[in-house]
Write a protein that holds these residues in place. Sequence first.
Motif, mmCIF file in Angstrom:
data_model
loop_
_atom_site.group_PDB
_atom_site.id
_atom_site.type_symbol
_atom_site.label_atom_id
_atom_site.label_comp_id
_atom_site.label_asym_id
_atom_site.label_seq_id
_atom_site.Cartn_x
_atom_site.Cartn_y
_atom_site.Cartn_z
ATOM 1 N N ARG A 109 -3.517 -31.365 -7.860
ATOM 2 C CA ARG A 109 -3.750 -30.255 -8.415
ATOM 3 C C ARG A 109 -3.400 -28.882 -7.891
ATOM 4 O O ARG A 109 -3.367 -29.030 -6.591
ATOM 5 C CB ARG A 109 -5.307 -29.942 -9.065
ATOM 6 C CG ARG A 109 -5.692 -30.998 -9.863
ATOM 7 C CD ARG A 109 -7.263 -30.892 -10.101
ATOM 8 N NE ARG A 109 -8.001 -31.419 -8.802
ATOM 9 C CZ ARG A 109 -9.229 -31.562 -8.708
ATOM 10 N NH1 ARG A 109 -10.037 -30.719 -9.355
ATOM 11 N NH2 ARG A 109 -9.478 -31.873 -7.323
ATOM 12 N N VAL B 192 -4.200 -24.872 -7.898
ATOM 13 C CA VAL B 192 -4.980 -24.223 -8.744
ATOM 14 C C VAL B 192 -5.534 -22.889 -7.926
ATOM 15 O O VAL B 192 -5.746 -23.117 -6.637
ATOM 16 C CB VAL B 192 -6.307 -25.227 -9.121
ATOM 17 C CG1 VAL B 192 -6.937 -25.727 -8.067
ATOM 18 C CG2 VAL B 192 -7.141 -24.429 -10.085
ATOM 19 N N HIS C 75 -4.297 -22.968 -13.211
ATOM 20 C CA HIS C 75 -3.535 -24.081 -12.964
ATOM 21 C C HIS C 75 -2.065 -23.653 -12.792
ATOM 22 O O HIS C 75 -1.307 -23.066 -13.845
ATOM 23 C CB HIS C 75 -3.401 -25.167 -13.704
ATOM 24 C CG HIS C 75 -4.942 -25.992 -13.531
ATOM 25 N ND1 HIS C 75 -5.429 -27.061 -12.422
ATOM 26 C CD2 HIS C 75 -6.248 -25.680 -14.056
ATOM 27 C CE1 HIS C 75 -6.519 -27.413 -12.559
ATOM 28 N NE2 HIS C 75 -7.072 -26.415 -13.571
#
Length: 666
Positions: A273, A275, A290
């Motif tokens: 991820r 983010v 994101h």
Amino acid sequence: MEASETLASDGGIASALARALGCGSQRVSEAACNAVMDLSASSVARERLSGSPVLPRLLNLFYQVKSTFKVVRSRITKSQTRISEPNKYLCLIIDTMVLMVNSCKVDKLHNLQKELVSKAVPLLYEIWNQVRLLKSSADCDWKDQLQSRSNEISGAIFRLSMDLAYPAHPEPDEVRKSIFGQRESDFEDFVLTYWEKSPHLCKKRRNNLKEDAAFAALHNSFDLTTPDAIIESFIQGLVSCPAIVSDELNINSFLLDVHDCLGAAAKYRQDVRVVRTQGQTSRGSGKEEHFFDDGTVFLDAAAFIEDCKDAFKSGFSIALRGMEFRSEKVAAIASALADLFGQPSVGANLYFSPPRSQGLSRHYDDHCVLVLQLVGHKKWKIWPSTKSVLPRLYEPFDSLDGLVDDSGGRIEVLREGDIMYVPRGYIHEAHTAVAEEEYEVNASSNYSLHLTLAIEVESPFEWEGFAHIALHCWLDEQSRSVNSKVEGQALLFALLLHVAIRLLSDNDPILRKACMVAAKLPSPSNSCATTQPDSLRSIQRSTFAEILNNIDKNCSFQDALRSIEVAVNDRNDEAFQWMSWLRHLPQHGDGINFCDVLGTLGEDVKTFSSDRERASAGFTEFKSRFCRSVVFEDACQGFETLLQKYRTSRSQYMRGMLALHGRRGC
């Protein structure tokens, strides 16, 4: 096809093919490879040949020819690296070997000589890497000659590596001392004082960090010279780690499910991820942003790395999941912790955050975490759990709006080497924006790199799970001394009690807690991990006695029967999926079929429903007899048997994934 199966089943033919593969003549071994391929027209024939001496001879031939070819190829110039006869020969061997490995059952792969496999796997990884990373390049000799697809080669690498031992660096006892303290009693003190109760911060001496085994091992796993170098060091060579179903303990079934995606490119959210959180307020309304779209697959590794560098410069944190499948050193630490806590496995995530930023928004976890600060520092704010019962794995998360505000909470700043424990259910947030006076002199303090070790307590290994195991083991023992008529009624009473215990656990804090009867603590007499000290075992006995008392008093026949009636009437077996893991426990004779609970119930529930008073009395007597006569040690034995099965499959998965990340066994 029938002829191929007949010939492949002939031990003499298989032995002759194996001898031909090892005769030393290229022409003969080529003919033998072609014969093996021809005989492998059916899945039955492939499986029979793969279990013969053919496979070890193929591995040995592959190792010899690939090693020789590598030396010859290094002596010729780039302009001469077109497809040559030795390369075609090697491709034929690879195709034959990959087919045999992927056709072989896991239990047959156990018999392969580990030294031979450990030599072959790195060479096969080199070829797979060329096929995977250079498939569009004219310099990739393999792409036009190999019949094996990339996922078939990666599948063979995974299978061959499942039983390879990896060096444990650091050693389990060193991990315990690094994280919990040098004294033999420190881990037990942690369990009794903080485990699933409250956060705990362990400050480390800055001048002693290089002597700390766990910190030194992790610190040396990455290139920490610059942010770009850090990103490259943990993203380079990244492949996806497909999820294994929590109660799937048959690695053959897992391999069948993922046969076409092992070794695939990393996927957003599943593996990584990128983010950042902005606009965090006291009501927890900060929104995660994101950098990539959900499900994005990173086919171009170089472009992915550059995108991550750009994102980092724009204030995005990079979170990499499954580090225990990507780094031997992280795997060693995670395995040591799993053994220490008596759990099947421990997960590991890596978080790299830029200066003055927040990655994940305010949240709580459904697992306990140990945070190891590797570079720089990070400021954490932690609020107590708002519920009396701990959150379970995979349960839906509650909204945090209005639950906490900035006027409360505990603030901790983790610096390099510090370790913090956060129990599941405790709301927290972390960011790199700290007061100016808290910044250290070196530049690395402006960003943060930390590893979280997730101690995930799965359903079988909560105290509720222990109660189910105790009931199953007790009933199995009872069934050996009663007639079939009583046994059939006992099975239904047992199923009702399983459901009643589950319903009880919804609001019982003790049943939600981790059961650590299999935890391994150091013996007071030496540093070797053996059985637990009497103090912790005594507390566990008392806990189990309290649970039995609660079951005897509060497990309701009416509530359990009502729950079962609804499921039976709706033909909804999802209501019983939570108990499917009980099928892995040993069972003598005809017992409850935990894969088809609705089928086990049949017409018996209607019988109970028609005479509830009599059924309730029988259930109460059955329940009380169980609570009076169940033996703690028998339940512990069943618990450890199940735990070992879970560990075996998780260990096989971990080793296979480490191999696909280029981590060699030895």
